[in-house]
Write a protein that holds these residues in place. Structure first.
Motif, short mmCIF file in Angstrom:
data_model
loop_
_atom_site.label_atom_id
_atom_site.label_comp_id
_atom_site.label_asym_id
_atom_site.label_seq_id
_atom_site.Cartn_x
_atom_site.Cartn_y
_atom_site.Cartn_z
N ASP A 1 0.86 -1.18 0.00
CA ASP A 1 0.00 0.00 0.00
C ASP A 1 0.89 1.24 0.00
N LYS A 2 0.90 1.94 -1.13
CA LYS A 2 1.76 3.12 -1.29
C LYS A 2 1.49 4.16 -0.20
N ASN A 3 0.21 4.38 0.13
CA ASN A 3 -0.12 5.38 1.15
C ASN A 3 0.43 4.99 2.52
N GLU B 1 5.30 -3.09 4.15
CA GLU B 1 5.83 -1.73 3.97
C GLU B 1 6.93 -1.42 4.99
#
Length: 181
Positions: free
Chosen positions: A6-8, A36
């Motif tokens: 998840d980039k966010n 992440e």
């Protein structure tokens, strides 16, 4: 492909830990389910390993590691070759030493995602601590994660008579001693 990445989440963790500039850009071989937090740790550990190699050179240069990484993050975005990086490092350190604004367009990519080709006069007046046209000195944090070449160029700036530089549409660098040139 990282199906659970998840980039966010990644960006929020980087921001929370204040690690922008301190995640080494490299090729990493990771399992698709790597979280992440693990990716950030791997990239930050790699940064720490790489910086160890040149930490004595940074100390000898006489600027803090933080200032070197901030400048290197700009150099990473402004130039592509070692020679142009060293010349631009010399120009930007000179600008700081004479109290001139850095006036680099790369800071806008960080502020609003725009590049030189899309910047407007309005953009140049944006009220941001990262606006290098309205704020003197280095930005409050790095604007990218610089590679080793940009870091080395930052601490090995080339002395030139230049105070200005411009990259043309073909990626060629042009240097000048005066704004008019």
């Amino acid at each position: 492909n990282f199906p659970s990445f998840d980039k966010n989440v990644f960006m929020n963790l980087v921001e929370k830990e204040k690690l922008e500039g301190y995640l080494f850009p490299d090729t990493y071989f990771l399992m698709p389910n790597t979280k992440e937090e693990e990716i950030i740790k791997i990239m930050h550990d790699n940064y720490n390993e790489k910086i160890k190699e040149i930490s004595a050179d940074i100390v000898k240069f006489g600027k803090s590691e933080s200032d070197v990484i901030k400048m290197a993050s700009i150099i990473e975005e402004e130039a592509r070759t070692l020679e142009s990086r060293e010349i631009i490092a010399g120009i930007l350190w000179k600008r700081i030493s004479i109290g001139m604004d850095l006036q680099v367009d790369s800071s806008f990519k960080y502020i609003n995602g725009k590049t030189t080709a899309t910047l407007s006069t309005e953009d140049l007046n944006i009220d941001s601590p990262y606006n290098s046209y309205t704020r003197r000195g280095l930005p409050p944090t790095p604007i990218s994660n610089p590679g080793l070449e940009a870091i080395k160029a930052t601490i090995n700036p080339q002395k030139t008579p230049y105070l200005y530089f411009l990259t043309d549409n073909d990626g060629n660098m042009h240097y000048a001693t005066t704004f008019e040139e």
